[in-house]
Design a protein around this motif. Structure first.
Motif, PDB file in Angstrom:
ATOM      1  N   UNK A 170     -73.984 -54.404  66.262  1.00  0.00           N
ATOM      2  CA  UNK A 170     -72.713 -54.961  66.678  1.00  0.00           C
ATOM      3  C   UNK A 170     -72.892 -55.682  67.993  1.00  0.00           C
ATOM      4  N   UNK A 171     -71.914 -56.525  68.325  1.00  0.00           N
ATOM      5  CA  UNK A 171     -72.003 -57.284  69.554  1.00  0.00           C
ATOM      6  C   UNK A 171     -72.059 -56.350  70.756  1.00  0.00           C
ATOM      7  N   UNK A 172     -71.303 -55.265  70.741  1.00  0.00           N
ATOM      8  CA  UNK A 172     -71.281 -54.332  71.862  1.00  0.00           C
ATOM      9  C   UNK A 172     -72.663 -53.718  72.073  1.00  0.00           C
ATOM     10  N   UNK A 173     -73.310 -53.293  70.995  1.00  0.00           N
ATOM     11  CA  UNK A 173     -74.636 -52.693  71.126  1.00  0.00           C
ATOM     12  C   UNK A 173     -75.634 -53.692  71.693  1.00  0.00           C
ATOM     13  N   UNK A 227     -74.343 -61.359  69.615  1.00  0.00           N
ATOM     14  CA  UNK A 227     -73.728 -61.453  70.924  1.00  0.00           C
ATOM     15  C   UNK A 227     -73.802 -62.812  71.592  1.00  0.00           C
ATOM     16  N   UNK A 228     -74.232 -63.836  70.867  1.00  0.00           N
ATOM     17  CA  UNK A 228     -74.328 -65.169  71.449  1.00  0.00           C
ATOM     18  C   UNK A 228     -73.022 -65.949  71.348  1.00  0.00           C
ATOM     19  N   UNK A 229     -72.272 -65.721  70.293  1.00  0.00           N
ATOM     20  CA  UNK A 229     -71.017 -66.431  70.072  1.00  0.00           C
ATOM     21  C   UNK A 229     -69.878 -65.443  69.905  1.00  0.00           C
ATOM     22  N   UNK A 280     -72.154 -66.070  61.778  1.00  0.00           N
ATOM     23  CA  UNK A 280     -71.924 -64.615  61.798  1.00  0.00           C
ATOM     24  C   UNK A 280     -73.121 -63.898  62.430  1.00  0.00           C
ATOM     25  N   UNK A 281     -74.319 -64.319  62.092  1.00  0.00           N
ATOM     26  CA  UNK A 281     -75.528 -63.719  62.676  1.00  0.00           C
ATOM     27  C   UNK A 281     -75.530 -63.917  64.195  1.00  0.00           C
ATOM     28  N   UNK A 313     -62.998 -70.676  65.085  1.00  0.00           N
ATOM     29  CA  UNK A 313     -63.589 -71.346  66.231  1.00  0.00           C
ATOM     30  C   UNK A 313     -64.619 -70.414  66.858  1.00  0.00           C
ATOM     31  N   UNK A 314     -65.724 -70.999  67.252  1.00  0.00           N
ATOM     32  CA  UNK A 314     -66.811 -70.233  67.848  1.00  0.00           C
ATOM     33  C   UNK A 314     -67.031 -70.721  69.273  1.00  0.00           C
ATOM     34  N   UNK A 315     -67.221 -69.773  70.176  1.00  0.00           N
ATOM     35  CA  UNK A 315     -67.449 -70.097  71.585  1.00  0.00           C
ATOM     36  C   UNK A 315     -68.698 -69.370  72.064  1.00  0.00           C
TER      37      UNK A 315
END
Length: 116
Positions: free
Chosen positions: A3-6, A86-88, A80-81, A98-100
């Motif tokens: 996950x992004x948090x991990x 954690x990059x976007x 999604x990857x 929308x992706x940031x």
């Protein structure tokens, strides 16, 4: 699945210890490899660079399909990857996503690779 948090926690912890200063633990190496694997694809690198170079470092998925020449489902998979790594970040507006660029995400990776 990571996950992004991990990923953020792992890269934040390793950002202060470049690879040449102290060895990574097995868990740190595995997590960092997973994050770097997300970047180890030409389409993902292009998508990340397009988002980063866009106004406000944000882009609609509808504007990312044509530049990379891939189908919408394939582009969505790559995004999604990058998001899971954690990059976007992703936000939904109406029917579009929308992706940031996540602030500092690329800095954390570069700090691990710094030699001085």
């Amino acid at each position: 699945m990571t996950t992004m948090l991990e990923v953020t926690d792992v890269t934040a912890a390793t950002c202060c210890a470049p690879l040449v200063r102290e060895p990574l633990s097995a868990a740190e190496a595995e997590d960092l490899a997973s994050v770097m694997k997300a970047l180890a694809d030409p389409a993902r690198l292009r998508l990340l660079s397009i988002v980063a170079a866009s106004e406000n470092a944000e882009a609609c998925v509808c504007d990312l399909i044509e530049p990379v020449g891939l189908s919408q489902p394939t582009v969505s998979h790559h995004l999604k990857v990058l998001t899971n790594a954690g990059f976007l970040s992703r936000s939904k507006r109406g029917t579009w996503a929308y992706y940031a660029l996540v602030p500092g995400a690329l800095d954390r990776i570069s700090q691990v690779l710094v030699t001085s």
